[in-house]
Design an enzyme around this catalytic site. Structure first.
Site, PDB file in Angstrom:
ATOM      1  N   ASP A 131      43.820-102.731  91.945  1.00  0.00           N
ATOM      2  CA  ASP A 131      42.845-101.815  91.358  1.00  0.00           C
ATOM      3  C   ASP A 131      41.632-102.558  90.806  1.00  0.00           C
ATOM      4  O   ASP A 131      41.735-103.702  90.347  1.00  0.00           O
ATOM      5  CB  ASP A 131      43.558-101.079  90.207  1.00  0.00           C
ATOM      6  CG  ASP A 131      42.933 -99.775  89.816  1.00  0.00           C
ATOM      7  OD1 ASP A 131      41.729 -99.586  90.029  1.00  0.00           O
ATOM      8  OD2 ASP A 131      43.667 -98.933  89.264  1.00  0.00           O
ATOM      9  N   HIS A 174      42.120 -98.213  93.525  1.00  0.00           N
ATOM     10  CA  HIS A 174      41.539 -97.512  92.378  1.00  0.00           C
ATOM     11  C   HIS A 174      41.892 -96.027  92.330  1.00  0.00           C
ATOM     12  O   HIS A 174      41.630 -95.368  91.331  1.00  0.00           O
ATOM     13  CB  HIS A 174      40.014 -97.686  92.429  1.00  0.00           C
ATOM     14  CG  HIS A 174      39.287 -97.419  91.154  1.00  0.00           C
ATOM     15  ND1 HIS A 174      39.700 -97.898  89.928  1.00  0.00           N
ATOM     16  CD2 HIS A 174      38.138 -96.721  90.906  1.00  0.00           C
ATOM     17  CE1 HIS A 174      38.856 -97.513  88.995  1.00  0.00           C
ATOM     18  NE2 HIS A 174      37.905 -96.795  89.551  1.00  0.00           N
ATOM     19  N   SER A 189      38.813 -93.755  85.940  1.00  0.00           N
ATOM     20  CA  SER A 189      37.692 -94.691  85.992  1.00  0.00           C
ATOM     21  C   SER A 189      36.691 -94.364  84.867  1.00  0.00           C
ATOM     22  O   SER A 189      37.066 -94.322  83.700  1.00  0.00           O
ATOM     23  CB  SER A 189      37.056 -94.646  87.385  1.00  0.00           C
ATOM     24  OG  SER A 189      36.193 -95.733  87.581  1.00  0.00           O
TER      25      SER A 189
END
Length: 294
Positions: A245, A272, A105
């Site tokens: 995601d 995610h 991320s």
């Protein structure tokens, strides 16, 4: 399995790190950059089994502003420059000359900023896990996926975004539903201990760095964009994403298409955090990738 914890002085504060396992032979350490900004290293502890199974050292740390490196009341700190400088200092502090580097991320944004915009060496491979090459692209894909929510939730998000007032309970419910669909499931008593443990999230570093929510990059990272530099990346690169995601397949494919000789692994049923949701499969992928690129 040996675990070492410590602190590195940084900018008058201190950065917490956690090292799992020991350096062995030709196997280079894997350094993990967590998301947020303002999340913590904790969720990466589900990968401790990789250190044991592969005989490979893992290095993780809480970036300044969260967890055991918590600082607030200093909005001037929450910039990409601060977090890159911290990572560079950590490499030097721990003598991490040759490493594999994984960013998840926001951690992947940090990784790409470092690789694309700073002189560097000793990176054996890159793992881009559920991340992004540009804030505008992330924002556009979140807006597209918001359209899958019920109409009242879509309207609440649009109203909050236009007004800057995020106090409406319908907006809060909409954000919760969106994150449940695309970020992660609820933490329960059956979740790994590292996910259940109380942590100090860096709310200030998230809001100042990114913005009020995942949909609206308004912070210091709002102009983040390394799309033009992707073609210059020379390290072996593995792109990982989930079918549901926040890192939509378009974003993952964008990186895969432009980074030379990249590979892409899609965890079709994951959100995610595929390393949590498909932990054994993720660890098996890491073992294969890291050993192939040592």
């Amino acid at each position: 399995m040996k675990i070492k914890e410590g602190y590195m002085p940084f900018h008058g504060y201190k950065t917490y790190y956690r090292i799992v396992g020991e350096k062995t032979g030709m196997k280079k350490p894997l350094v993990l950059l967590h998301g947020g900004p303002g999340s913590t290293h904790n969720y990466f502890e589900v990968l401790d089994a990789l250190a044991q199974a592969d005989g490979r050292q893992l290095v993780m740390y809480d970036q300044i502003g969260c967890g055991n490196s918590y600082v607030d009341g200093h909005p001037e700190l929450w910039t990409a420059e601060t977090w890159v400088a911290e990572f560079i200092a950590m490499r030097e502090h721990l003598g991490l000359d040759e490493i594999h580097l994984l960013g998840q991320s926001w951690g992947g944004m940090l990784l790409l900023d470092y690789v694309c915009n700073y002189e560097h060496k000793g990176l054996k491979s890159l793992i881009l896990s559920s991340t992004l090459p540009a804030s505008w692209m992330w924002g556009e894909e979140q807006q597209r996926m918001i359209c899958e929510l019920p109409r009242d939730m879509q309207d609440a998000i649009a109203k909050a975004t236009a007004s800057g007032d995020y106090s409406d309970p319908i907006y809060a419910a909409a954000e919760d539903e969106y994150m449940l669909r695309h970020a992660a499931g609820k933490v329960t008593e059956d979740s790994p201990e590292c996910l259940r443990r109380k942590v100090k999230k860096g709310k200030e570093s998230y809001v100042v760095g990114w913005g009020p929510n995942e949909f609206t990059p308004l912070g210091t990272l709002r102009n983040y964009d390394v799309t033009k530099q992707l073609e210059d990346i020379r390290e072996p690169s593995l792109v990982i994403s989930g079918g549901n995601d926040l890192c939509a397949p378009y974003i993952a494919k964008y990186m895969y298409d432009r980074i030379p000789h990249a590979k892409w692994e899609l965890f079709r049923a994951c959100r995610h955090m595929s390393f949590v949701e498909e932990n054994e499969q993720y660890i098996a992928l890491m073992r294969q990738w890291l050993n192939a690129n040592d």
